[in-house]
Design a protein around this motif. Structure first.
Motif, PDB file in Angstrom:
ATOM      1  N   MET A   1       7.741  29.430 -17.997  1.00 32.53           N
ATOM      2  CA  MET A   1       7.912  28.946 -19.244  1.00 32.53           C
ATOM      3  C   MET A   1       9.654  28.657 -19.486  1.00 32.53           C
ATOM      4  N   ASP A   2      10.077  27.568 -20.046  1.00 34.75           N
ATOM      5  CA  ASP A   2      11.410  27.469 -20.331  1.00 34.75           C
ATOM      6  C   ASP A   2      12.148  28.647 -20.978  1.00 34.75           C
ATOM      7  N   LEU A   3      13.386  28.933 -20.690  1.00 33.71           N
ATOM      8  CA  LEU A   3      14.072  29.853 -21.404  1.00 33.71           C
ATOM      9  C   LEU A   3      13.830  29.655 -22.943  1.00 33.71           C
ATOM     10  N   THR A   4      14.322  28.495 -23.326  1.00 33.70           N
ATOM     11  CA  THR A   4      14.279  28.046 -24.760  1.00 33.70           C
ATOM     12  C   THR A   4      12.975  28.134 -25.497  1.00 33.70           C
ATOM     13  N   SER A   5      12.036  27.842 -24.865  1.00 33.75           N
ATOM     14  CA  SER A   5      10.499  28.287 -25.129  1.00 33.75           C
ATOM     15  C   SER A   5      10.224  29.754 -25.379  1.00 33.75           C
ATOM     16  N   ASP A  27       6.383  22.614 -21.080  1.00 36.72           N
ATOM     17  CA  ASP A  27       5.924  23.862 -20.329  1.00 36.72           C
ATOM     18  C   ASP A  27       4.689  24.098 -21.272  1.00 36.72           C
ATOM     19  N   ASP A  28       4.165  25.369 -21.206  1.00 36.52           N
ATOM     20  CA  ASP A  28       2.988  25.641 -21.924  1.00 36.52           C
ATOM     21  C   ASP A  28       3.309  26.105 -23.295  1.00 36.52           C
ATOM     22  N   LEU A  29       4.257  26.045 -23.830  1.00 34.28           N
ATOM     23  CA  LEU A  29       4.794  26.653 -25.232  1.00 34.28           C
ATOM     24  C   LEU A  29       3.846  26.285 -26.146  1.00 34.28           C
ATOM     25  N   LEU A  30       3.141  24.839 -26.352  1.00 31.54           N
ATOM     26  CA  LEU A  30       2.319  24.813 -27.403  1.00 31.54           C
ATOM     27  C   LEU A  30       1.035  25.555 -27.494  1.00 31.54           C
ATOM     28  N   SER A  31       0.463  25.946 -26.121  1.00 30.90           N
ATOM     29  CA  SER A  31      -0.706  26.402 -25.916  1.00 30.90           C
ATOM     30  C   SER A  31      -0.581  28.021 -26.332  1.00 30.90           C
ATOM     31  N   GLN A  32       0.397  28.382 -26.468  1.00 27.88           N
ATOM     32  CA  GLN A  32       0.479  30.008 -27.155  1.00 27.88           C
ATOM     33  C   GLN A  32       0.412  29.932 -28.575  1.00 27.88           C
ATOM     34  N   PHE A  33       0.354  28.963 -29.252  1.00 28.04           N
ATOM     35  CA  PHE A  33       0.302  28.964 -30.644  1.00 28.04           C
ATOM     36  C   PHE A  33      -0.930  29.413 -31.212  1.00 28.04           C
ATOM     37  N   THR A  34      -0.893  30.287 -32.512  1.00 32.20           N
ATOM     38  CA  THR A  34      -2.195  30.490 -33.102  1.00 32.20           C
ATOM     39  C   THR A  34      -2.448  29.124 -34.079  1.00 32.20           C
ATOM     40  N   ASP A  35      -3.676  29.202 -34.792  1.00 34.38           N
ATOM     41  CA  ASP A  35      -4.312  28.198 -35.534  1.00 34.38           C
ATOM     42  C   ASP A  35      -3.447  27.800 -36.721  1.00 34.38           C
ATOM     43  N   ASP A  36      -2.578  28.660 -37.051  1.00 31.78           N
ATOM     44  CA  ASP A  36      -1.705  28.574 -38.463  1.00 31.78           C
ATOM     45  C   ASP A  36      -0.555  27.652 -38.305  1.00 31.78           C
ATOM     46  N   ILE A  37      -0.525  27.383 -36.776  1.00 34.61           N
ATOM     47  CA  ILE A  37       0.499  26.161 -36.560  1.00 34.61           C
ATOM     48  C   ILE A  37      -0.277  24.975 -35.950  1.00 34.61           C
ATOM     49  N   THR A  38       0.294  23.764 -36.533  1.00 37.48           N
ATOM     50  CA  THR A  38      -0.243  22.630 -36.179  1.00 37.48           C
ATOM     51  C   THR A  38       1.036  21.937 -35.617  1.00 37.48           C
ATOM     52  N   ALA A  39       0.945  21.762 -34.203  1.00 39.35           N
ATOM     53  CA  ALA A  39       1.965  21.239 -33.494  1.00 39.35           C
ATOM     54  C   ALA A  39       2.022  19.806 -33.200  1.00 39.35           C
ATOM     55  N   SER A  40       3.391  18.941 -33.662  1.00 40.78           N
ATOM     56  CA  SER A  40       3.306  17.649 -32.874  1.00 40.78           C
ATOM     57  C   SER A  40       4.722  17.542 -32.064  1.00 40.78           C
ATOM     58  N   ILE A  41       4.664  16.703 -31.348  1.00 44.09           N
ATOM     59  CA  ILE A  41       6.056  16.565 -30.602  1.00 44.09           C
ATOM     60  C   ILE A  41       6.700  15.320 -30.742  1.00 44.09           C
ATOM     61  N   TRP A  42       7.814  15.142 -30.868  1.00 39.65           N
ATOM     62  CA  TRP A  42       8.698  13.798 -30.693  1.00 39.65           C
ATOM     63  C   TRP A  42       9.488  13.733 -29.709  1.00 39.65           C
ATOM     64  N   ARG A 131      17.844  35.313 -23.371  1.00 39.02           N
ATOM     65  CA  ARG A 131      17.708  34.585 -22.418  1.00 39.02           C
ATOM     66  C   ARG A 131      18.928  33.593 -22.195  1.00 39.02           C
ATOM     67  N   HIS A 132      19.973  34.199 -22.474  1.00 34.54           N
ATOM     68  CA  HIS A 132      21.242  33.058 -22.535  1.00 34.54           C
ATOM     69  C   HIS A 132      20.961  31.865 -23.393  1.00 34.54           C
ATOM     70  N   CYS A 133      20.334  32.116 -24.322  1.00 31.77           N
ATOM     71  CA  CYS A 133      19.828  31.048 -25.225  1.00 31.77           C
ATOM     72  C   CYS A 133      20.005  31.605 -26.754  1.00 31.77           C
ATOM     73  N   GLN A 134      20.108  30.520 -27.769  1.00 34.14           N
ATOM     74  CA  GLN A 134      20.024  31.191 -29.168  1.00 34.14           C
ATOM     75  C   GLN A 134      19.224  30.373 -30.111  1.00 34.14           C
ATOM     76  N   MET A 135      18.795  30.828 -31.150  1.00 31.53           N
ATOM     77  CA  MET A 135      17.808  30.006 -32.115  1.00 31.53           C
ATOM     78  C   MET A 135      18.827  30.368 -33.520  1.00 31.53           C
ATOM     79  N   TRP A 136      18.682  29.041 -34.140  1.00 31.80           N
ATOM     80  CA  TRP A 136      19.497  29.142 -35.423  1.00 31.80           C
ATOM     81  C   TRP A 136      18.357  28.390 -36.376  1.00 31.80           C
TER      82      TRP A 136
END
Length: 343
Positions: A1-5, A27-42, A131-136
């Protein structure tokens, strides 16, 4: 999985409802989500689009904000500062006031600089660093009015022997503000390109495509790029210069393997970046396999950095490679397939 993921997963409890993931890693980020997240990609990279399609994800490919309503957005920092401004404005004009906008990226990718671009939209806080990343996170203070795509275009002019061209470039497109040195080195040789069906591989803002169309109204140009912003820019460049729309076919591609067959010529200032990473695969494959897309007597014209080993690759696959120019750190390379005597 990517470090940002991985960093996003550390803050998974903050995500809920209809979440739009923008410029997400493959990567497989979206497959890790629970049912309370409805994910879309742009996304706007055609390789990414094909990956998410293969994962049966809900994915939108293009330059415009996806249709539908979203409760939150997670933006993975793009390389271009101008492109991030475009993304933030689009998100802020489509989400409701009070919604959360998250920004995630690597420190070496400029995430701290990028976080400052969020500040006009609301109070911005760093919520994770790992992981040498940040989230804001920014809570959107108010919804803003969308700006039409035309207001995001930068224009510049290019002088050619056949008159001036006005180039239209959207945010994030290669050489958005001015003609790059490589293409400038190649331009004088475009008048020598054989006429007919011509592919512009890695078309960018459409400089090469537009000039080839202007040179000969009988030329049919296949403008190919992995990036939707580049393809749309090329379309805009054609329209701005009042070139015949019948001359142009826009084609999203993963590489030269998606090019039409029986081309009279392939012309390219080939790409060597994927996001912030250097990637020579697409341009090396162009040198190795473009011959199979050319008709007998077809031509390959490439401009590339002097230090790259493209002449050897071309010679191995065409039997010859002529260096037409070597100046300002760039080489213009030419090769042709053997002419069939029966033609």
């Amino acid at each position: 999985m990517d470090l940002t993921s991985e960093v996003v997963m550390r803050q998974i409890d903050l995500l809920k409802g209809r979440v739009l993931f923008i410029n997400a890693p493959t990567d497989d980020l979206l497959s890790q989500f629970t049912d309370d997240i409805t994910a879309s990609i742009w996304c706007w990279n055609f390789n990414d689009y094909q990956y998410f399609q293969s994962q049966q994800s809900k994915v939108h490919f293009g330059v415009e904000f996806p249709e539908g309503e979203f409760d939150q957005a997670v933006i993975f920092v793009p390389k271009s500062k101008e492109l991030l401004n475009y993304l933030l404005h689009n998100v802020a004009s489509h989400l409701s006031a009070g919604s959360s906008i998250f920004l995630v990226g690597e420190k070496k990718g400029g995430v701290e600089r990028a976080a400052k671009q969020m500040q006009p939209y609301g109070k911005t806080l760093k919520i994770d660093s790992a992981r040498h990343c940040q989230m804001w996170q920014t809570h959107l203070e108010k919804t803003i009015t969308p700006k039409p795509l035309s207001e995001w275009v930068q224009q510049y002019t290019v002088d050619t022997p056949n008159g001036e061209l006005t180039i239209c470039a959207l945010p994030g497109v290669f050489s958005q503000n001015r003609l790059d040195v490589g293409t400038a080195t190649l331009l004088p040789y475009l008048s020598k390109v054989t006429s007919g069906k011509i592919a512009d591989f890695g078309c960018g803002a459409g400089v090469i495509s537009a000039y080839l169309a202007k040179l000969n109204p009988k030329n049919r140009i296949f403008a190919m790029d992995v990036d939707a912003f580049a393809l749309t820019s090329t379309q805009m460049t054609f329209e701005q210069n009042q070139l015949e729309p019948e001359q142009l076919e826009i084609k999203a591609v993963t590489g030269i393997q998606d090019a039409p067959l029986f081309l009279h010529a392939i012309v390219s200032n080939p790409p060597f970046h994927q996001g912030i990473q250097t990637d020579y695969n697409a341009s090396e494959n162009l040198c190795k396999t473009s011959r199979r897309h050319l008709k007998s007597g077809g031509e390959l014209w490439i401009v590339a950095n002097r230090f790259l080993n493209y002449p050897t690759l071309i010679e191995q696959n065409f039997g010859q490679c002529t260096i037409k120019a070597d100046q300002q750190g760039f080489k213009v390379l030419f090769a042709s397939t053997q002419k069939n005597i029966k033609e």
